[in-house]
Design a protein around this motif. Structure first.
Motif, mmCIF file in Angstrom:
data_model
loop_
_atom_site.group_PDB
_atom_site.id
_atom_site.type_symbol
_atom_site.label_atom_id
_atom_site.label_comp_id
_atom_site.label_asym_id
_atom_site.label_seq_id
_atom_site.Cartn_x
_atom_site.Cartn_y
_atom_site.Cartn_z
ATOM 1 N N GLY A 1 0.828 -1.211 0.000
ATOM 2 C CA GLY A 1 0.000 0.000 0.000
ATOM 3 C C GLY A 1 0.854 1.249 0.000
ATOM 4 O O GLY A 1 1.697 1.450 -0.879
ATOM 5 N N ASN A 2 0.652 2.083 1.027
ATOM 6 C CA ASN A 2 1.458 3.303 1.128
ATOM 7 C C ASN A 2 2.588 3.162 2.131
ATOM 8 O O ASN A 2 3.156 4.152 2.582
ATOM 9 C CB ASN A 2 0.577 4.495 1.499
ATOM 10 N N GLN A 3 2.923 1.912 2.515
ATOM 11 C CA GLN A 3 4.015 1.666 3.434
ATOM 12 C C GLN A 3 5.306 1.417 2.661
ATOM 13 O O GLN A 3 5.307 1.303 1.431
ATOM 14 C CB GLN A 3 3.695 0.471 4.340
ATOM 15 N N GLY A 4 6.410 1.297 3.388
ATOM 16 C CA GLY A 4 7.682 1.058 2.738
ATOM 17 C C GLY A 4 7.987 -0.422 2.609
ATOM 18 O O GLY A 4 7.230 -1.292 3.052
ATOM 19 N N ILE A 5 9.117 -0.718 1.978
ATOM 20 C CA ILE A 5 9.627 -2.088 1.889
ATOM 21 C C ILE A 5 10.988 -2.126 2.567
ATOM 22 O O ILE A 5 11.652 -1.105 2.723
ATOM 23 C CB ILE A 5 9.745 -2.561 0.424
ATOM 24 N N ASN A 6 11.409 -3.318 2.980
ATOM 25 C CA ASN A 6 12.707 -3.461 3.621
ATOM 26 C C ASN A 6 13.808 -3.351 2.567
ATOM 27 O O ASN A 6 13.746 -4.011 1.520
ATOM 28 C CB ASN A 6 12.811 -4.795 4.349
ATOM 29 N N ILE A 7 14.778 -2.521 2.851
ATOM 30 C CA ILE A 7 15.827 -2.231 1.869
ATOM 31 C C ILE A 7 16.655 -3.466 1.529
ATOM 32 O O ILE A 7 17.277 -3.542 0.464
ATOM 33 C CB ILE A 7 16.731 -1.093 2.413
ATOM 34 N N HIS A 8 16.643 -4.476 2.439
ATOM 35 C CA HIS A 8 17.440 -5.691 2.228
ATOM 36 C C HIS A 8 16.683 -6.755 1.457
ATOM 37 O O HIS A 8 17.244 -7.824 1.183
ATOM 38 C CB HIS A 8 17.901 -6.253 3.572
ATOM 39 N N ASN A 9 15.417 -6.490 1.107
ATOM 40 C CA ASN A 9 14.608 -7.486 0.405
ATOM 41 C C ASN A 9 14.733 -7.393 -1.110
ATOM 42 O O ASN A 9 14.051 -8.128 -1.816
ATOM 43 C CB ASN A 9 13.135 -7.331 0.788
ATOM 44 N N VAL A 10 15.574 -6.487 -1.612
ATOM 45 C CA VAL A 10 15.647 -6.243 -3.056
ATOM 46 C C VAL A 10 17.090 -6.333 -3.529
ATOM 47 O O VAL A 10 17.997 -5.788 -2.891
ATOM 48 C CB VAL A 10 15.077 -4.850 -3.406
ATOM 49 N N THR A 11 17.295 -7.039 -4.650
ATOM 50 C CA THR A 11 18.617 -7.164 -5.263
ATOM 51 C C THR A 11 18.511 -6.865 -6.753
ATOM 52 O O THR A 11 17.603 -7.365 -7.428
ATOM 53 C CB THR A 11 19.192 -8.573 -5.059
ATOM 54 N N ASN A 12 19.411 -6.030 -7.273
ATOM 55 C CA ASN A 12 19.533 -5.738 -8.705
ATOM 56 C C ASN A 12 18.279 -5.120 -9.316
ATOM 57 O O ASN A 12 17.953 -5.355 -10.473
ATOM 58 C CB ASN A 12 19.943 -6.989 -9.482
ATOM 59 N N LEU A 13 17.582 -4.309 -8.530
ATOM 60 C CA LEU A 13 16.551 -3.430 -9.063
ATOM 61 C C LEU A 13 16.938 -1.997 -8.712
ATOM 62 O O LEU A 13 17.534 -1.753 -7.656
ATOM 63 C CB LEU A 13 15.173 -3.751 -8.474
ATOM 64 N N GLY A 14 16.595 -1.062 -9.573
ATOM 65 C CA GLY A 14 16.891 0.328 -9.279
ATOM 66 C C GLY A 14 15.813 0.946 -8.409
ATOM 67 O O GLY A 14 14.669 0.482 -8.381
ATOM 68 N N GLY A 15 16.188 2.011 -7.677
ATOM 69 C CA GLY A 15 15.224 2.729 -6.861
ATOM 70 C C GLY A 15 15.164 2.292 -5.424
ATOM 71 O O GLY A 15 14.173 2.562 -4.735
ATOM 72 N N VAL A 16 16.211 1.641 -4.918
ATOM 73 C CA VAL A 16 16.189 1.071 -3.568
ATOM 74 C C VAL A 16 16.873 1.981 -2.553
ATOM 75 O O VAL A 16 16.315 2.284 -1.497
ATOM 76 C CB VAL A 16 16.855 -0.322 -3.553
ATOM 77 N N HIS A 17 18.079 2.433 -2.848
ATOM 78 C CA HIS A 17 18.878 3.153 -1.863
ATOM 79 C C HIS A 17 18.766 4.668 -2.043
ATOM 80 O O HIS A 17 18.865 5.174 -3.168
ATOM 81 C CB HIS A 17 20.348 2.733 -1.962
ATOM 82 N N PRO A 18 18.571 5.411 -0.950
ATOM 83 C CA PRO A 18 18.481 6.872 -1.036
ATOM 84 C C PRO A 18 19.727 7.482 -1.672
ATOM 85 O O PRO A 18 20.830 6.921 -1.605
ATOM 86 C CB PRO A 18 18.333 7.303 0.432
ATOM 87 N N VAL A 19 19.537 8.654 -2.261
ATOM 88 C CA VAL A 19 20.618 9.358 -2.952
ATOM 89 C C VAL A 19 21.183 10.424 -2.024
ATOM 90 O O VAL A 19 20.456 11.311 -1.572
ATOM 91 C CB VAL A 19 20.115 9.990 -4.258
ATOM 92 N N LEU A 20 22.476 10.341 -1.736
ATOM 93 C CA LEU A 20 23.130 11.268 -0.825
ATOM 94 C C LEU A 20 23.916 12.354 -1.556
ATOM 95 O O LEU A 20 24.036 13.475 -1.080
ATOM 96 C CB LEU A 20 24.068 10.502 0.111
ATOM 97 N N ALA A 21 24.481 12.016 -2.715
ATOM 98 C CA ALA A 21 25.332 12.967 -3.444
ATOM 99 C C ALA A 21 24.488 14.025 -4.145
ATOM 100 O O ALA A 21 23.413 13.739 -4.675
ATOM 101 C CB ALA A 21 26.205 12.234 -4.463
ATOM 102 N N HIS A 22 24.985 15.242 -4.132
ATOM 103 C CA HIS A 22 24.396 16.356 -4.902
ATOM 104 C C HIS A 22 25.562 17.093 -5.544
ATOM 105 O O HIS A 22 26.387 17.678 -4.852
ATOM 106 C CB HIS A 22 23.609 17.282 -3.991
#
Length: 728
Positions: free
Chosen positions: A622-643
């Protein structure tokens, strides 16, 4: 309303945090905490080293000692020192960051100089270092010479972090003292932008207050800015230029030593307190809870008089007119420009005075401007004069001059029927790594000739107002900071009509090679084609708890195919990074709001090999999140820190930059690679395909893929792609 206060405390080059602050998007807190823990365990004594000292027997009376210290934990710039000289004061000085001491007019006799270091926790070098020497002036005094002293102005930037964070849970406190004597002025510049994490919930703008106070808590400056802006403040005329102009000494070295005593001390020992307060403007509770504050940059520049001792006497400057009319002209607008030349004065330190006879009878006030315009001049003969004055006050006694005559044209131009048009000819467009840039332009008009058109320009991000009208068709900007800029220029004709739609050109100044990011898009099926430019260039992340809005939306099941100016190859380790805009839902879990994408590569834009992926999220979220460790080799998982414009995080290192790295080794067993249809050492295209997140798409093992589906319906938001392994 949630109140966020930030205070800064600066001390001589070293910037130390007086408190910790939670939810800071920078790594400052952890480093500072580690440093504090290390300091609390510091039990070793610092070591003191004398760098320069006099010989054992000298026949002169002025001596200088310099020294430094070293410690296992305390940084060199944070070490304090105390010194004394037996035979002179015999008592220890107060603790100071000073690393040199000059003694003037020492009588004949024997002396011993001592100096010792102290670290941040109070450990003192138990064995002060010492040097002995004897002053014996029985030898014939050398003949004194006259040396001339000049005081050029030196400009320096205080070494600060590129980015600070105004958090809302705890104040961020810092103090600063400017380390140089003979201060002339100090300039403060603070830039910020409301870090909107979700436009859907953004119904209010944050407000920032920039406050500077003196050491006695007196307010020096206070200004407010809503949503974004750049605030400036100057403290000028702190010290006037020292009046000493010459010194008698036996050598140039001794003259330089003697002149050190002529130093102003105002503001060098009293700290400034800088306070930055942020009020969260969000109206929605969820957004307010998610908004931890704002990042901002602080730049402090100071100028001081640095003594220059020389055997040469300063000569008056020379002035030359570099452009302006001569002979007979048929226009009533004229412009002159000029420059000064001097033995010691820098170009920035010159001032000028000018007059146009008979239009003006008196010289103008002294100014640093190097050009002037005159409008609506009557017919007749004119002579323009200009003279320079150097930083010592020497005036050019032979001003430069140029004469001209204005005559009416035999056939006057008919009234202008339409305003002029302006065109930019050269200048940066898109992304550049150059910090010095040049723009050139030209105008056209139905009645006014090109040579009689004048122009006004400005660079948004640097210039606050439009420039004065000028005949020049070129402008140079130097030492630009990293960031986004827009250059504007407009023409005006002889009738006074100006271009109502100025020419403009946007560009970004990046510190990273733009060829290693997306340079073009060859396919896109998303909802916002007007935003395709946003995927070009480096990432513009805003931290682990917010998602960048500088993105390209794919839409549900949408896709984008991009190309680069380099060829991606299968090198050592990760080969490229995909940056989407996910964010952690809170600071203490691995739950991430992620909109996932398949990642595919191709050599020819026909055959695409998809990275094998795994998703173990078991049910719709739904509108909840997913566990960051449950996904491999898909884009859009880890937050972006660099600017690429706002911090120095390396966009080609996923451990620093965030984002999702991909290794072409994972495709070695792909059938398209095995059949030679996709060459892993010749990858020219990357394709990203949105995954709706409702379980209709599967991973490589046949598992349904789930990600948040409510209330966001526009699919993944792509920030950037950076290339790690490549060939040109």
């Amino acid at each position: 309303v949630i109140l966020v206060s930030v205070f800064f405390i600066y001390t001589n080059y070293t910037i130390e945090s007086a408190t910790t602050h939670e939810n800071d998007t920078t790594s400052f807190d952890e480093e500072e905490s580690d440093e504090n823990n290390a300091i609390s365990e510091d039990i070793k004594f610092p070591n003191t080293i004398i760098l320069t000292w006099p010989d054992e027997i000298i026949d002169y009376h002025n001596v200088t000692f310099t020294w430094t210290g070293e410690d296992d934990i305390t940084q060199i710039e944070d070490i304090l020192y105390s010194y004394k000289m037996d035979g002179e004061t015999n008592t220890w000085s107060s603790w100071t960051h000073q690393t040199s001491k000059t003694y003037i007019n020492l009588p004949d006799g024997e002396y011993t100089f001592f100096v010792r270091a102290k670290d941040q926790v109070g450990n003192i070098d138990p064995i002060p270092v010492e040097e002995q020497f004897t002053v014996n002036s029985s030898i014939d005094e050398p003949e004194l010479q006259t040396y001339y002293v000049y005081w050029p102005v030196v400009t320096k930037n205080l070494p600060l972090n590129n980015t600070y964070f105004a958090g809302k849970k705890q104040p961020f406190l810092k103090t600063i003292s400017i380390p140089h004597k003979n201060l002339k002025q100090i300039k403060f510049q603070l830039s910020w932008e409301d870090d909107i994490t979700s436009s859907l919930f953004h119904f209010g703008k944050d407000r920032l207050t920039f406050l500077i106070k003196s050491s006695n808590d007196t307010k020096i400056y206070s200004e407010k800015s809503r949503e974004k802006g750049t605030l400036f403040y100057n403290i000028s005329s702190i010290n006037q230029e020292p009046t000493i102009t010459k010194v008698e000494a036996e050598s140039l070295e001794y003259a330089q030593t003697r002149i050190q005593q002529y130093s102003g001390t105002e503001l060098t020992d009293d700290p400034f307190y800088i306070e930055v307060e942020v009020k969260i403007g969000e109206l929605r509770i969820l957004r307010r809870l998610r908004d931890h504050g704002n990042e901002f940059t602080l730049k402090i520049t100071y100028e001081y008089y640095k003594p220059l001792v020389t055997e040469l006497k300063d000569n008056p400057p020379e002035t030359s007119i570099t452009s302006g009319p001569s002979g007979t002209i048929h226009k009533k607008y004229v412009e002159f420009s000029w420059k000064g030349v001097d033995d010691f004065t820098s170009e920035e330190e010159f001032k000028y005075s000018y007059k146009l006879k008979p239009y003006e009878t008196a010289w103008s006030e002294w100014t640093t401007e190097t050009s002037v315009n005159y409008e609506d001049l009557a017919e007749g003969e004119y002579t323009f004069f200009v003279q320079a004055i150097d930083h010592r006050g020497n005036i050019d006694q032979t001003p430069s001059e140029r004469s001209f005559i204005i005559e009416k044209e035999e056939t006057s131009n008919p009234p202008s029927n339409s305003p002029p048009e302006t065109q930019i000819l050269t200048g940066p467009d898109g992304i550049t790594t150059e910090t010095s840039i040049i723009f050139t332009w030209i105008g056209s008009d139905d009645t006014t000739s090109v040579s009689n058109l004048r122009y006004s320009y400005k660079l948004e991000g640097i210039d606050i107002e439009w420039s004065s009208w000028t005949y020049s068709t070129e402008k140079t900007y130097e030492d630009l900071s990293y960031g986004e800029y827009i250059f504007y220029v407009k023409a005006i004709d002889e009738s006074g009509d100006d271009d109502p739609s100025p020419a403009q050109q946007s560009f970004y100044v990046e510190q990273w090679d733009p060829h290693l990011f997306v340079t073009d898009i060859v396919a896109y099926s998303g909802p916002t084609p007007e935003d395709i430019y946003k995927i070009e260039g480096g990432p513009r992340g805003c931290g682990s708890d917010c998602g960048s809005m500088h993105t390209l939306k794919l839409g549900n099941n949408g896709l984008v195919t991009v190309v680069f100016d380099v060829v991606i190859v299968n090198g050592v380790g990760d080969d490229f990074i995909v940056f989407e805009n996910p964010f952690l839902l809170n600071d203490t879990s691995d739950e991430v709001f992620a909109e996932l994408v398949y990642v595919e590569v191709s050599s020819d834009n026909v055959s695409f090999a998809r990275f094998p992926s795994i998703s173990t999220t078991a049910a719709p979220v739904g509108n909840q999140g997913i566990n960051i460790h449950n996904v491999t080799n898909l884009g859009g998982v880890h937050p972006v820190l660099a600017h690429v414009f706002e911090n120095n995080l390396n966009p080609f290192n996923p451990e620093e930059a965030g984002g999702d790295p991909f290794n072409l080794d994972d495709l070695l067993d792909d059938p398209l690679v095995q059949d030679g249809l996709v060459d892993l050492d010749n990858i020219n295209y990357i394709r990203l395909i949105d995954i709706p997140g409702d379980g209709s798409c599967l991973d490589s093992l046949g598992n349904p893929i789930y990600d948040p589906t409510e209330p966001f319906i526009n699919g993944a938001d792509i920030d950037a792609i950076s290339i790690i392994n490549y060939q040109i």
